[in-house]
Design an enzyme around this catalytic site. Structure first.
Site, PDB file in Angstrom:
ATOM      1  N   CYS A  70     -22.998  13.906 -20.697  1.00 24.76           N
ATOM      2  CA  CYS A  70     -23.103  13.888 -19.247  1.00 24.76           C
ATOM      3  C   CYS A  70     -23.837  12.609 -18.841  1.00 24.76           C
ATOM      4  O   CYS A  70     -24.973  12.388 -19.261  1.00 24.76           O
ATOM      5  CB  CYS A  70     -23.895  15.125 -18.818  1.00 24.76           C
ATOM      6  SG  CYS A  70     -24.238  15.210 -17.063  1.00 24.76           S
ATOM      7  N   CYS A 181     -18.228   9.777 -15.292  1.00 20.95           N
ATOM      8  CA  CYS A 181     -18.637  11.185 -15.313  1.00 20.95           C
ATOM      9  C   CYS A 181     -17.634  11.874 -16.225  1.00 20.95           C
ATOM     10  O   CYS A 181     -16.422  11.667 -16.070  1.00 20.95           O
ATOM     11  CB  CYS A 181     -18.573  11.770 -13.905  1.00 20.95           C
ATOM     12  SG  CYS A 181     -18.688  13.578 -13.863  1.00 20.95           S
TER      13      CYS A 181
HETATM   14  N1  DGL Z   1     -20.265  15.719 -16.323  1.00 21.76           N
HETATM   15  C1  DGL Z   1     -21.382  15.134 -15.728  1.00 21.76           C
HETATM   16  C2  DGL Z   1     -21.429  13.616 -15.836  1.00 21.76           C
HETATM   17  O1  DGL Z   1     -20.891  13.085 -16.782  1.00 21.76           O
HETATM   18  C3  DGL Z   1     -21.927  15.644 -14.419  1.00 21.76           C
HETATM   19  C4  DGL Z   1     -21.125  16.463 -13.504  1.00 21.76           C
HETATM   20  C5  DGL Z   1     -21.994  17.261 -12.544  1.00 21.76           C
HETATM   21  O2  DGL Z   1     -22.481  18.301 -12.964  1.00 21.76           O
HETATM   22  O3  DGL Z   1     -22.181  16.829 -11.396  1.00 21.76           O
HETATM   23  O4  DGL Z   1     -22.007  12.933 -15.040  1.00 21.76           O
END
Ligand code: DGL
Length: 268
Positions: A70, A181
């Site tokens: 993430c 993301c």
């Molecule tokens: N998947 C996450 C990222 O790579 C964040 C998504 C979220 O929960 O807002 O930033």
């Protein structure tokens, strides 16, 4: 080795998917913090609290290393977690450097990420280092996280949202889109379609998954053993949702569906 991979939700499955292709012989625990998704609209303090509990849970399950799958959590919590825990912790950041290098003379770079990633200093200092010619623009896309969690990856609503977000940009100027993301990987066809016809060349989409798994392999001294076919249903993965084990059967089908989607969009 036992490797913990975590995210706020299903975005991290794209990182797990890459790990299963490149390091198929390891054991994985995948943790989706479904009770707290989206992280991209939370405060840094909240995200640090959520990720700290996840790390404690994964450590209690005996993991040898952790991947923060993430960009949002990495940008606010990676330093804190590395200071606190004595275990390899691999983070992610938007793949701006390769995008800037690839775009030389062909066009501008658009980085799509969550509002937190875009606001945080980590991305700002990365840009200061690598975007010396000011070729990079930033676009928060929190709506895509919401669509992803409901497994809506295509269709009129998604297309309308992407068009709306891109309205202030001249799409003909771009050659690279950074998927900053992990949730955005599922939307490669819709994002590509939004640029088709507007640019001279086909847009190139760059994410950080391959780099992250290579980095993980290096840190753990593991050899990359690329395999094109993965049997996801039988892969050595335990899935946890905010600490609760995902049982076999219908609940687990969701993860198999997500892997199939990721296989479909792999070539984009
Ligand atoms: N998947 C996450 C990222 O790579 C964040 C998504 C979220 O929960 O807002 O930033």
């Amino acid at each position: 080795m036992k490797i913990g991979i975590f995210d706020s939700g299903i975005g991290g499955v794209s990182v797990l998917n890459e790990a299963l292709h490149k390091l198929p012989n390891e054991n994985y625990i995948f943790y989706a913090d479904v009770d707290h998704v989206p992280y991209g609209l939370k405060t840094p303090e909240e995200i640090i609290g959520f990720t700290d509990s996840i790390v404690q849970e994964l450590l209690s399950q005996g993991v040898d290393a952790l991947v923060i799958a993430c960009n949002t959590a990495t940008s606010v919590a990676a330093d804190y977690l590395r200071d606190k825990y004595d275990i390899p912790i691999i983070g992610m950041e938007p793949a701006v450097k390769p995008a800037v290098e690839a775009s030389k003379s062909s066009g501008r770079v658009l980085v799509m990420a969550t509002p937190v990633t875009i606001r945080e200093n980590k991305l700002r200092s990365l840009l200061q280092k690598v975007d010396t010619d000011h070729m990079v623009d930033l676009l928060p896309m929190p709506g895509l996280v919401r669509f992803a969690e409901s497994e809506t990856f295509d269709g009129p609503e998604v297309e309308a949202y992407i068009d709306e977000q891109l309205a202030i940009f001249d799409r003909s100027l771009y050659s690279e889109v950074v998927l900053g993301c992990t949730h955005f990987n599922y939307f490669k066809p819709a994002i590509k379609a939004a640029f088709d016809g507007a640019t001279k060349q086909t847009i190139e989409m760059i994410d950080g998954n391959v780099g992250t798994i290579k980095h993980l392999a290096e840190r753990l001294g593991l050899e990359i053993n690329e395999t094109s076919f993965v049997n996801f249903a039988d892969a050595n993965v335990t899935y946890l949702e905010s600490g609760r084990i995902v049982p076999d059967g219908r609940p687990k089908d969701k993860y198999n569906r997500l892997h199939l989607r990721l296989e479909e969009v792999r070539a984009f």
